[in-house]
Write an enzyme that holds these catalytic residues in place. Structure first.
Site, PDB file in Angstrom:
ATOM      1  N   HIS A   1       2.694  33.842   2.205  1.00 31.45           N
ATOM      2  CA  HIS A   1       3.428  34.125   3.352  1.00 31.45           C
ATOM      3  C   HIS A   1       2.620  35.325   4.142  1.00 31.45           C
ATOM      4  O   HIS A   1       2.076  36.212   3.470  1.00 31.45           O
ATOM      5  CB  HIS A   1       4.763  34.127   3.397  1.00 31.45           C
ATOM      6  CG  HIS A   1       5.453  35.433   2.650  1.00 31.45           C
ATOM      7  ND1 HIS A   1       6.686  35.770   2.912  1.00 31.45           N
ATOM      8  CD2 HIS A   1       4.883  36.101   1.957  1.00 31.45           C
ATOM      9  CE1 HIS A   1       6.984  37.150   2.372  1.00 31.45           C
ATOM     10  NE2 HIS A   1       5.738  37.345   1.351  1.00 31.45           N
TER      11      HIS A   1
ATOM     12  N   CYS B   1       3.202  43.379   3.523  1.00 37.39           N
ATOM     13  CA  CYS B   1       3.576  42.057   3.577  1.00 37.39           C
ATOM     14  C   CYS B   1       3.135  41.603   5.084  1.00 37.39           C
ATOM     15  O   CYS B   1       3.111  40.307   5.065  1.00 37.39           O
ATOM     16  CB  CYS B   1       5.145  41.868   3.553  1.00 37.39           C
ATOM     17  SG  CYS B   1       5.932  42.247   1.993  1.00 37.39           S
TER      18      CYS B   1
ATOM     19  N   GLU C   1      11.886  36.344  -4.619  1.00 37.18           N
ATOM     20  CA  GLU C   1      10.707  36.528  -4.402  1.00 37.18           C
ATOM     21  C   GLU C   1       9.781  37.085  -5.357  1.00 37.18           C
ATOM     22  O   GLU C   1       8.716  36.916  -5.546  1.00 37.18           O
ATOM     23  CB  GLU C   1      10.484  37.596  -2.990  1.00 37.18           C
ATOM     24  CG  GLU C   1       9.106  37.542  -2.398  1.00 37.18           C
ATOM     25  CD  GLU C   1       9.212  38.481  -1.082  1.00 37.18           C
ATOM     26  OE1 GLU C   1       9.420  37.977  -0.179  1.00 37.18           O
ATOM     27  OE2 GLU C   1       9.086  40.006  -1.480  1.00 37.18           O
TER      28      GLU C   1
ATOM     29  N   ASP D   1       5.839  23.991  -2.041  1.00 36.86           N
ATOM     30  CA  ASP D   1       5.015  24.344  -3.177  1.00 36.86           C
ATOM     31  C   ASP D   1       3.549  24.293  -2.961  1.00 36.86           C
ATOM     32  O   ASP D   1       3.160  23.378  -2.382  1.00 36.86           O
ATOM     33  CB  ASP D   1       5.506  23.592  -4.352  1.00 36.86           C
ATOM     34  CG  ASP D   1       4.858  23.964  -5.659  1.00 36.86           C
ATOM     35  OD1 ASP D   1       4.655  24.934  -5.920  1.00 36.86           O
ATOM     36  OD2 ASP D   1       4.731  23.099  -6.657  1.00 36.86           O
ATOM     37  N   HIS D   2       2.851  25.366  -3.263  1.00 39.32           N
ATOM     38  CA  HIS D   2       1.532  25.324  -3.099  1.00 39.32           C
ATOM     39  C   HIS D   2       1.061  25.366  -1.545  1.00 39.32           C
ATOM     40  O   HIS D   2       0.005  24.725  -1.283  1.00 39.32           O
ATOM     41  CB  HIS D   2       0.633  24.277  -3.987  1.00 39.32           C
ATOM     42  CG  HIS D   2       0.331  24.739  -5.274  1.00 39.32           C
ATOM     43  ND1 HIS D   2       1.425  24.422  -6.214  1.00 39.32           N
ATOM     44  CD2 HIS D   2      -0.512  25.323  -6.031  1.00 39.32           C
ATOM     45  CE1 HIS D   2       1.124  24.946  -7.476  1.00 39.32           C
ATOM     46  NE2 HIS D   2      -0.196  25.457  -7.394  1.00 39.32           N
TER      47      HIS D   2
END
Lengths: 140, 140, 140, 140, 140, 140
Positions: free
Chosen positions: A17, A36, A127, A82-83
């Site tokens: 992200h 981030c 996270e 996922d992935h």
């Protein structure tokens, strides 16, 4: 409800992200979101933990069939994240900054319609081992 | 109660179990309980986590003496379940399907009478790292 | 071999077992094996960890395709032991006392023929977080 | 060396990556690398674990000053990879498929020149709790 | 509050302590506090976990900026307790028996004034993996 | 030895320590040992992990009886260090700076004489999850 049991199921997903507000410059984003907001993104081994609350069924001894919960988590959430890149690849996060808080809210809303009414108690998104968020629904 | 502190103690036990409803056939049980209904049983490294809530004693700084809680957990629960078969060896689970939910309820009822009234807040049973159940008593 | 990389893959299974020597009485078994010789068995959340060693393939950057290792672990080991009774249900443990040591040896022998020759470095079996055994093959 | 002590230091970083061979099509990459070849990348909470081996200094009782090792890990590795995209942002991974194996090799080569000669024993990279790779240098 | 999200941040510290009541003899203290009253002290790798609750900011997607929470935890708590003796070195524990309960209460009071009013939900102190205490403020 | 199995047993202890060289000033010690030289000490939840290597006994399936290893660890090491100050309370650490390295060496020497000759393979001391040391004996 008297005699309520809370039953939990945890699962893993890997995703990348980038946190940023498109209305701001890269410098302003870096100031608010720190590392981030790295433009090429970064990633995590996330965990999702779903809690369902209710009384046990006398025949099975289950509040809910966790095999069914596992399948709902897979089909309505894990298969989409996922992935994946949470900024680019996930329909239900479109236009949302993928903070831990917002992922928890989105996951709750993805899963709730498929659990018997009122029984989904909370969704947690980890996270890292040290940072996580919990959401208990729009009415609490 | 104002100034409540929640204090937790966790402990480990190893046990085997089989999930099944004696009114059903092996095939029906396999459909409902999956691999957990394997007739020869399977097993887990379970964890039990007990939470006691109250205000601290000004002299000791304790809500409750955790050494005493540890002993109650040992005498009233762990001694009966550790290295046992939960279907065959445990009096307080006789006639009960040993789901995580039912073990949590039974553990709460085993331990509550030995903790000062109203202070046992919750009991959690972890079947694996990813599956666990919590019970907060018959009145909540 | 110069430039060797060791690559590891871990997976989980739940099983029950009883440790005992059929040539001995229940009392003698209890003395040697303690709670682990309980006649109705008990159980664990086991982990298996497989290590493959070799140099990386320049095109893929892999020592071995871990997706293939995952499938071998599933087909040759996990499918036979997960949610099973290790004394009664597992062909490759027939007549063997299911200690952590013997499960590690048996797992190594189940998996080795399906990994490129000489590349399976070790197999670990974790019975609990605190007890585990590692085997590196019959020749080392 | 007689009396060798192995001393370990572990640290965390978050990064995203995509596994692919630029000579292949997206379809061919998907077949070899699975979900790990998702074009927008995905990510992990990685851990790096450095092992230094030697005899202890009689005055300090240290094999090596772990505060110095921590600083070398920070300056030569973590500063370049934490909150980064391993395909796009890291000079010492340029042109390399960022598999766990290749990250371990690269990390070893980044750190070795700054540790007293011959004392860096191994570097491990954990991609998840269940997948990790270890490298012990180009000569072993 | 509707739509509340609970966001958590965990951090580590090492400290030593001795549990005892100065009004009692060493023998009396040993009876009440067991090994924890060893006159030369002993120690732990503690963890503190702070939970802040509120609705998310629409612009940032944050309940609170965890980087700010991390800094408050560092400046108001960790800097005073990490690598310290909790009986001798910590002003805000002066005259208090450093039980897990009392450390949790003190940590809550240290941190609360620096978090937006009413948003600090709970503080947990883990003394070991198996023993921990949670405090939710003087009014709950 | 052909067919060697490595069997591991892990246990926990809490202790305080201070790192310092008595020949140096407090300032010099602070420079070398950092926060670890705080004069009032600090502490840790340590773990010790003992590895015994050998072939399995055909009758029991054991390399060694882990119950016996557990008792040796308790009597020869844990009883002397758990809930103690490693600088003041431990005879076998007298005059030794209690670094992780030195605790590992001392633990190996305490335990080796009570394990069948040559079978004690290694002792690890974990000071935290991220720092640990391993010793394999004076001859390796």
């Amino acid at each position: 409800m008297k005699g309520t049991v809370y039953i939990y199921r945890k699962a893993h997903f890997s995703a990348s992200h980038r946190l940023f507000d498109p209305a701001l410059t890269d410098e302003q984003n870096a100031e608010i979101f720190g590392g981030c907001s790295n433009p090429n993104g970064h990633g995590h081994n996330y965990y999702i933990e779903v809690c369902v609350a209710g009384v046990t069924d006398p025949a099975t001894g289950f509040v809910v069939d966790l095999k069914a919960v596992k399948q709902i988590m897979q089909e309505r959430f894990l298969a989409m994240v996922d992935h994946k890149n949470l900024n680019a690849d996930v329909d239900f996060l479109r236009g949302v900054n993928p903070t831990t808080e917002n992922i928890a809210i989105a996951a709750f809303r993805q899963i709730a319609p498929h659990i018997p009414a009122g029984k989904l108690y909370s969704v947690r998104i980890y996270e890292t081992e040290n940072n996580y968020a919990e959401y208990r629904g729009d009415h609490s």
